[in-house]
Design a protein around this motif. Structure first.
Motif, PDB file in Angstrom:
ATOM      1  N   SER A   1       0.830  -1.210   0.000  1.00  0.00           N
ATOM      2  CA  SER A   1       0.000   0.000   0.000  1.00  0.00           C
ATOM      3  C   SER A   1       0.859   1.252   0.000  1.00  0.00           C
ATOM      4  CB  SER A   1      -0.929   0.012   1.217  1.00  0.00           C
ATOM      5  OG  SER A   1      -1.877  -1.005   1.110  1.00  0.00           O
TER       6      SER A   1
ATOM      7  N   SER B   1      -6.108   9.158  -6.663  1.00  0.00           N
ATOM      8  CA  SER B   1      -6.980   8.984  -5.498  1.00  0.00           C
ATOM      9  C   SER B   1      -8.083  10.027  -5.461  1.00  0.00           C
ATOM     10  CB  SER B   1      -6.156   9.037  -4.206  1.00  0.00           C
ATOM     11  OG  SER B   1      -5.531  10.301  -4.078  1.00  0.00           O
TER      12      SER B   1
ATOM     13  N   VAL C   1     -18.631   7.688  -6.966  1.00  0.00           N
ATOM     14  CA  VAL C   1     -17.909   6.513  -7.434  1.00  0.00           C
ATOM     15  C   VAL C   1     -16.429   6.867  -7.421  1.00  0.00           C
ATOM     16  CG1 VAL C   1     -17.604   4.887  -9.332  1.00  0.00           C
ATOM     17  CG2 VAL C   1     -19.863   5.876  -8.887  1.00  0.00           C
ATOM     18  N   ASN C   2     -15.683   6.237  -6.523  1.00  0.00           N
ATOM     19  CA  ASN C   2     -14.255   6.527  -6.351  1.00  0.00           C
ATOM     20  C   ASN C   2     -13.422   5.732  -7.347  1.00  0.00           C
ATOM     21  OD1 ASN C   2     -14.571   8.302  -4.123  1.00  0.00           O
ATOM     22  ND2 ASN C   2     -14.963   6.520  -2.843  1.00  0.00           N
ATOM     23  N   VAL C   3     -13.355   6.228  -8.561  1.00  0.00           N
ATOM     24  CA  VAL C   3     -12.613   5.555  -9.620  1.00  0.00           C
ATOM     25  C   VAL C   3     -11.123   5.529  -9.296  1.00  0.00           C
ATOM     26  CG1 VAL C   3     -12.036   5.613 -12.076  1.00  0.00           C
ATOM     27  CG2 VAL C   3     -14.338   6.219 -11.320  1.00  0.00           C
TER      28      VAL C   3
ATOM     29  N   LEU D   1      -9.588   5.432  -6.389  1.00  0.00           N
ATOM     30  CA  LEU D   1      -9.266   4.418  -5.381  1.00  0.00           C
ATOM     31  C   LEU D   1      -9.279   3.019  -6.006  1.00  0.00           C
ATOM     32  CD1 LEU D   1     -11.218   5.810  -2.300  1.00  0.00           C
ATOM     33  CD2 LEU D   1      -8.775   6.017  -2.810  1.00  0.00           C
ATOM     34  N   PHE D   2     -10.198   2.824  -6.964  1.00  0.00           N
ATOM     35  CA  PHE D   2     -10.237   1.542  -7.668  1.00  0.00           C
ATOM     36  C   PHE D   2      -8.963   1.346  -8.478  1.00  0.00           C
ATOM     37  CE2 PHE D   2     -11.216  -0.877 -11.525  1.00  0.00           C
ATOM     38  CZ  PHE D   2     -11.522  -2.094 -10.940  1.00  0.00           C
ATOM     39  N   ILE D   3      -8.504   2.380  -9.162  1.00  0.00           N
ATOM     40  CA  ILE D   3      -7.267   2.292  -9.942  1.00  0.00           C
ATOM     41  C   ILE D   3      -6.101   1.950  -9.011  1.00  0.00           C
ATOM     42  CG2 ILE D   3      -5.601   3.603 -11.330  1.00  0.00           C
ATOM     43  CD1 ILE D   3      -8.034   5.122 -12.496  1.00  0.00           C
ATOM     44  N   ASN D   4      -6.039   2.605  -7.834  1.00  0.00           N
ATOM     45  CA  ASN D   4      -4.990   2.289  -6.856  1.00  0.00           C
ATOM     46  C   ASN D   4      -5.063   0.821  -6.435  1.00  0.00           C
ATOM     47  OD1 ASN D   4      -3.959   4.865  -6.871  1.00  0.00           O
ATOM     48  ND2 ASN D   4      -4.852   5.470  -4.937  1.00  0.00           N
ATOM     49  N   ALA D   5      -6.268   0.321  -6.215  1.00  0.00           N
ATOM     50  CA  ALA D   5      -6.431  -1.075  -5.793  1.00  0.00           C
ATOM     51  C   ALA D   5      -5.969  -2.030  -6.886  1.00  0.00           C
ATOM     52  CB  ALA D   5      -7.888  -1.348  -5.422  1.00  0.00           C
ATOM     53  N   VAL D   6      -6.249  -1.706  -8.136  1.00  0.00           N
ATOM     54  CA  VAL D   6      -5.817  -2.554  -9.251  1.00  0.00           C
ATOM     55  C   VAL D   6      -4.292  -2.574  -9.334  1.00  0.00           C
ATOM     56  CG1 VAL D   6      -5.821  -2.790 -11.776  1.00  0.00           C
ATOM     57  CG2 VAL D   6      -7.953  -2.322 -10.558  1.00  0.00           C
TER      58      VAL D   6
ATOM     59  N   LYS E   1      -2.207  -2.060  -6.848  1.00  0.00           N
ATOM     60  CA  LYS E   1      -1.745  -2.851  -5.694  1.00  0.00           C
ATOM     61  C   LYS E   1      -1.856  -4.343  -5.993  1.00  0.00           C
ATOM     62  CE  LYS E   1      -3.054   0.514  -2.212  1.00  0.00           C
ATOM     63  NZ  LYS E   1      -3.954   0.819  -1.096  1.00  0.00           N
TER      64      LYS E   1
END
Length: 130
Positions: free
Chosen positions: A34, A55, A66-68, A70-75, A77
């Motif tokens: 992270s 973020s 819709v937190n796009v 944060l989703f990109i960060n998760a992908v 990770k």
């Protein structure tokens, strides 16, 4: 068997302890990943594509956010974790292959004396009158 003894036997099995250690190390590894993604990779990627902070990317649909980003960060990770696990599994498989290729100790060839004694034994067996 009492409940306490049964639980103790379950809790102190090697597999259970290995699993607990794996979970703890995994949690620590997750924090490291992270930090690498949030503090190093994403700012660099943002600079490369024009200073975008992922973020902060948010789509608003009516009242919903819709937190796009944060989703990109998760992908990202996930991709890093998957790549590191791939490298670990590849290294383990390589070690297994090397271990399998190590020559197995073979018995040494018989000495001249052993060959002679074997021939004498075989001759005696072939001629039981002696």
């Amino acid at each position: 068997m009492s409940f306490v003894k049964e639980f103790r036997d379950f809790a102190v099995k090697g597999n259970m302890i290995d699993l607990a250690i794996g979970v703890i190390i995994g949690a620590a590894f997750g924090a490291i990943v992270s930090s690498i993604v949030d503090d190093i990779f994403m700012p660099i990627i943002g600079i490369i594509i024009g200073g975008i902070d992922f973020s902060g990317i948010v789509l608003t649909v009516g009242e919903a956010r819709v937190n796009v980003g944060l989703f990109i960060n998760a992908v990202v990770k996930f991709a890093i974790v998957a790549f590191v696990l791939f490298l670990v599994v590849k290294a383990i498989n390589s070690l297994k292959r090397e271990a399998a290729q190590e020559p197995v100790e073979t018995t040494p060839a018989p000495t001249k004396e052993e060959i002679l004694l074997t021939e004498i034994r075989d001759a005696l067996r072939a001629n039981p009158r002696v």
